[in-house]
Design a protein around this motif. Structure first.
Motif, PDB file in Angstrom:
ATOM      1  N   SER A   1      65.290  30.634  40.074  1.00  0.00           N
ATOM      2  CA  SER A   1      65.793  30.969  41.404  1.00  0.00           C
ATOM      3  C   SER A   1      64.831  30.408  42.453  1.00  0.00           C
ATOM      4  O   SER A   1      63.681  30.080  42.166  1.00  0.00           O
ATOM      5  CB  SER A   1      65.912  32.487  41.571  1.00  0.00           C
ATOM      6  N   LEU A   2      65.344  30.293  43.666  1.00  0.00           N
ATOM      7  CA  LEU A   2      64.506  29.791  44.756  1.00  0.00           C
ATOM      8  C   LEU A   2      63.322  30.724  45.000  1.00  0.00           C
ATOM      9  O   LEU A   2      62.216  30.275  45.303  1.00  0.00           O
ATOM     10  CB  LEU A   2      65.340  29.629  46.023  1.00  0.00           C
ATOM     11  N   TYR A   3      63.535  32.021  44.830  1.00  0.00           N
ATOM     12  CA  TYR A   3      62.457  32.992  45.000  1.00  0.00           C
ATOM     13  C   TYR A   3      61.339  32.758  43.978  1.00  0.00           C
ATOM     14  O   TYR A   3      60.162  32.778  44.329  1.00  0.00           O
ATOM     15  CB  TYR A   3      63.017  34.411  44.872  1.00  0.00           C
ATOM     16  N   GLU A   4      61.705  32.535  42.724  1.00  0.00           N
ATOM     17  CA  GLU A   4      60.691  32.290  41.689  1.00  0.00           C
ATOM     18  C   GLU A   4      59.914  31.012  41.968  1.00  0.00           C
ATOM     19  O   GLU A   4      58.693  30.962  41.829  1.00  0.00           O
ATOM     20  CB  GLU A   4      61.356  32.193  40.317  1.00  0.00           C
ATOM     21  N   GLU A   5      60.625  29.965  42.362  1.00  0.00           N
ATOM     22  CA  GLU A   5      59.955  28.700  42.653  1.00  0.00           C
ATOM     23  C   GLU A   5      59.123  28.782  43.928  1.00  0.00           C
ATOM     24  O   GLU A   5      58.093  28.127  44.039  1.00  0.00           O
ATOM     25  CB  GLU A   5      60.978  27.570  42.768  1.00  0.00           C
ATOM     26  N   ALA A   6      59.568  29.591  44.889  1.00  0.00           N
ATOM     27  CA  ALA A   6      58.802  29.748  46.124  1.00  0.00           C
ATOM     28  C   ALA A   6      57.472  30.446  45.858  1.00  0.00           C
ATOM     29  O   ALA A   6      56.499  30.230  46.590  1.00  0.00           O
ATOM     30  CB  ALA A   6      59.614  30.521  47.156  1.00  0.00           C
ATOM     31  N   LEU A   7      57.411  31.263  44.826  1.00  0.00           N
ATOM     32  CA  LEU A   7      56.144  31.891  44.463  1.00  0.00           C
ATOM     33  C   LEU A   7      55.203  30.909  43.769  1.00  0.00           C
ATOM     34  O   LEU A   7      53.982  31.044  43.856  1.00  0.00           O
ATOM     35  CB  LEU A   7      56.393  33.098  43.552  1.00  0.00           C
ATOM     36  N   VAL A   8      55.755  29.927  43.094  1.00  0.00           N
ATOM     37  CA  VAL A   8      54.946  28.944  42.378  1.00  0.00           C
ATOM     38  C   VAL A   8      54.524  27.804  43.306  1.00  0.00           C
ATOM     39  O   VAL A   8      53.480  27.184  43.096  1.00  0.00           O
ATOM     40  CB  VAL A   8      55.723  28.406  41.153  1.00  0.00           C
ATOM     41  N   PHE A   9      55.297  27.545  44.353  1.00  0.00           N
ATOM     42  CA  PHE A   9      55.023  26.423  45.252  1.00  0.00           C
ATOM     43  C   PHE A   9      53.598  26.440  45.813  1.00  0.00           C
ATOM     44  O   PHE A   9      52.915  25.409  45.775  1.00  0.00           O
ATOM     45  CB  PHE A   9      56.047  26.381  46.387  1.00  0.00           C
ATOM     46  N   PRO A  10      53.095  27.553  46.342  1.00  0.00           N
ATOM     47  CA  PRO A  10      51.711  27.531  46.847  1.00  0.00           C
ATOM     48  C   PRO A  10      50.679  27.286  45.740  1.00  0.00           C
ATOM     49  O   PRO A  10      49.639  26.676  45.987  1.00  0.00           O
ATOM     50  CB  PRO A  10      51.509  28.921  47.454  1.00  0.00           C
ATOM     51  N   GLN A  11      50.983  27.730  44.531  1.00  0.00           N
ATOM     52  CA  GLN A  11      50.058  27.502  43.420  1.00  0.00           C
ATOM     53  C   GLN A  11      49.994  26.030  43.052  1.00  0.00           C
ATOM     54  O   GLN A  11      48.985  25.564  42.520  1.00  0.00           O
ATOM     55  CB  GLN A  11      50.480  28.325  42.207  1.00  0.00           C
ATOM     56  N   VAL A  12      51.066  25.312  43.305  1.00  0.00           N
ATOM     57  CA  VAL A  12      51.100  23.886  43.014  1.00  0.00           C
ATOM     58  C   VAL A  12      50.552  23.088  44.191  1.00  0.00           C
ATOM     59  O   VAL A  12      49.808  22.125  44.012  1.00  0.00           O
ATOM     60  CB  VAL A  12      52.550  23.446  42.685  1.00  0.00           C
ATOM     61  N   PHE A  13      50.896  23.483  45.393  1.00  0.00           N
ATOM     62  CA  PHE A  13      50.545  22.706  46.576  1.00  0.00           C
ATOM     63  C   PHE A  13      49.099  22.895  47.026  1.00  0.00           C
ATOM     64  O   PHE A  13      48.407  21.922  47.344  1.00  0.00           O
ATOM     65  CB  PHE A  13      51.500  23.065  47.721  1.00  0.00           C
ATOM     66  N   LEU A  14      48.628  24.112  47.058  1.00  0.00           N
ATOM     67  CA  LEU A  14      47.350  24.402  47.701  1.00  0.00           C
ATOM     68  C   LEU A  14      46.088  23.912  46.971  1.00  0.00           C
ATOM     69  O   LEU A  14      45.170  23.436  47.638  1.00  0.00           O
ATOM     70  CB  LEU A  14      47.238  25.896  47.994  1.00  0.00           C
ATOM     71  N   PRO A  15      45.960  24.009  45.658  1.00  0.00           N
ATOM     72  CA  PRO A  15      44.692  23.572  45.056  1.00  0.00           C
ATOM     73  C   PRO A  15      44.333  22.110  45.308  1.00  0.00           C
ATOM     74  O   PRO A  15      43.191  21.832  45.725  1.00  0.00           O
ATOM     75  CB  PRO A  15      44.877  23.866  43.562  1.00  0.00           C
ATOM     76  N   PRO A  16      45.242  21.139  45.127  1.00  0.00           N
ATOM     77  CA  PRO A  16      44.858  19.762  45.462  1.00  0.00           C
ATOM     78  C   PRO A  16      44.580  19.560  46.957  1.00  0.00           C
ATOM     79  O   PRO A  16      43.693  18.793  47.337  1.00  0.00           O
ATOM     80  CB  PRO A  16      46.051  18.918  45.011  1.00  0.00           C
ATOM     81  N   VAL A  17      45.316  20.282  47.812  1.00  0.00           N
ATOM     82  CA  VAL A  17      45.091  20.157  49.252  1.00  0.00           C
ATOM     83  C   VAL A  17      43.738  20.751  49.631  1.00  0.00           C
ATOM     84  O   VAL A  17      42.999  20.171  50.437  1.00  0.00           O
ATOM     85  CB  VAL A  17      46.238  20.819  50.042  1.00  0.00           C
ATOM     86  N   CYS A  18      43.379  21.882  49.053  1.00  0.00           N
ATOM     87  CA  CYS A  18      42.063  22.481  49.323  1.00  0.00           C
ATOM     88  C   CYS A  18      40.946  21.563  48.836  1.00  0.00           C
ATOM     89  O   CYS A  18      39.920  21.419  49.509  1.00  0.00           O
ATOM     90  CB  CYS A  18      41.956  23.848  48.679  1.00  0.00           C
ATOM     91  N   LEU A  19      41.152  20.945  47.687  1.00  0.00           N
ATOM     92  CA  LEU A  19      40.171  19.980  47.189  1.00  0.00           C
ATOM     93  C   LEU A  19      40.073  18.786  48.127  1.00  0.00           C
ATOM     94  O   LEU A  19      38.967  18.313  48.421  1.00  0.00           O
ATOM     95  CB  LEU A  19      40.548  19.534  45.778  1.00  0.00           C
ATOM     96  N   ALA A  20      41.197  18.300  48.623  1.00  0.00           N
ATOM     97  CA  ALA A  20      41.192  17.175  49.560  1.00  0.00           C
ATOM     98  C   ALA A  20      40.479  17.545  50.852  1.00  0.00           C
ATOM     99  O   ALA A  20      39.679  16.754  51.381  1.00  0.00           O
ATOM    100  CB  ALA A  20      42.623  16.733  49.860  1.00  0.00           C
ATOM    101  N   LEU A  21      40.722  18.740  51.373  1.00  0.00           N
ATOM    102  CA  LEU A  21      40.046  19.170  52.594  1.00  0.00           C
ATOM    103  C   LEU A  21      38.552  19.351  52.374  1.00  0.00           C
ATOM    104  O   LEU A  21      37.743  19.010  53.247  1.00  0.00           O
ATOM    105  CB  LEU A  21      40.675  20.459  53.122  1.00  0.00           C
ATOM    106  N   ALA A  22      38.174  19.864  51.218  1.00  0.00           N
ATOM    107  CA  ALA A  22      36.749  20.017  50.911  1.00  0.00           C
ATOM    108  C   ALA A  22      36.068  18.648  50.844  1.00  0.00           C
ATOM    109  O   ALA A  22      34.958  18.472  51.363  1.00  0.00           O
ATOM    110  CB  ALA A  22      36.565  20.775  49.607  1.00  0.00           C
ATOM    111  N   ILE A  23      36.719  17.692  50.223  1.00  0.00           N
ATOM    112  CA  ILE A  23      36.148  16.333  50.151  1.00  0.00           C
ATOM    113  C   ILE A  23      36.082  15.718  51.543  1.00  0.00           C
ATOM    114  O   ILE A  23      35.102  15.052  51.894  1.00  0.00           O
ATOM    115  CB  ILE A  23      36.979  15.462  49.190  1.00  0.00           C
ATOM    116  N   MET A  24      37.114  15.948  52.356  1.00  0.00           N
ATOM    117  CA  MET A  24      37.137  15.367  53.698  1.00  0.00           C
ATOM    118  C   MET A  24      35.991  15.917  54.542  1.00  0.00           C
ATOM    119  O   MET A  24      35.331  15.175  55.260  1.00  0.00           O
ATOM    120  CB  MET A  24      38.475  15.657  54.361  1.00  0.00           C
ATOM    121  N   TYR A  25      35.735  17.217  54.457  1.00  0.00           N
ATOM    122  CA  TYR A  25      34.641  17.779  55.231  1.00  0.00           C
ATOM    123  C   TYR A  25      33.279  17.451  54.648  1.00  0.00           C
ATOM    124  O   TYR A  25      32.291  17.407  55.348  1.00  0.00           O
ATOM    125  CB  TYR A  25      34.826  19.295  55.382  1.00  0.00           C
TER     126      TYR A  25
END
Length: 86
Positions: A60-84
């Motif tokens: 369901s969209l609800y189940e995937e919406a709960l997984v979306f931040p788990q997929v999106f945020l770790p690489p983005v946080c790593l990218a921001l850490a490298i950028m800073y």
């Protein structure tokens, strides 16, 4: 298991973006510009992963919406850490 594979692919894609930034010498700090480009690209790939999970895998969209931040945020946080760091 699929989430872990997508996260690994995100980190590999981040490395590819960093490599191309250094190879093309885009600015004095080429990785910052490439990391800023990585974030919307990764958002699109994560959104595509969400859509595939809803349409093909039958979640369901609800189940995937709960997984979306788990997929999106770790690489983005790593990218921001490298950028800073750079």
């Amino acid at each position: 298991m699929h989430t872990i594979l997508v996260l690994v692919c995100g980190v590999i894609l981040l490395g590819v973006f960093l490599s191309f930034g250094w190879l093309w010498h885009m600015t004095p700090f080429p990785s910052a510009k490439m990391l800023k480009l990585f974030i919307p690209v990764w958002f699109g790939i994560s959104g595509w992963n969400l859509w595939i999970g809803v349409v093909t895998a039958g979640y369901s969209l609800y189940e995937e919406a709960l997984v979306f931040p788990q997929v999106f945020l770790p690489p983005v946080c790593l990218a921001l850490a490298i950028m800073y760091w750079l």
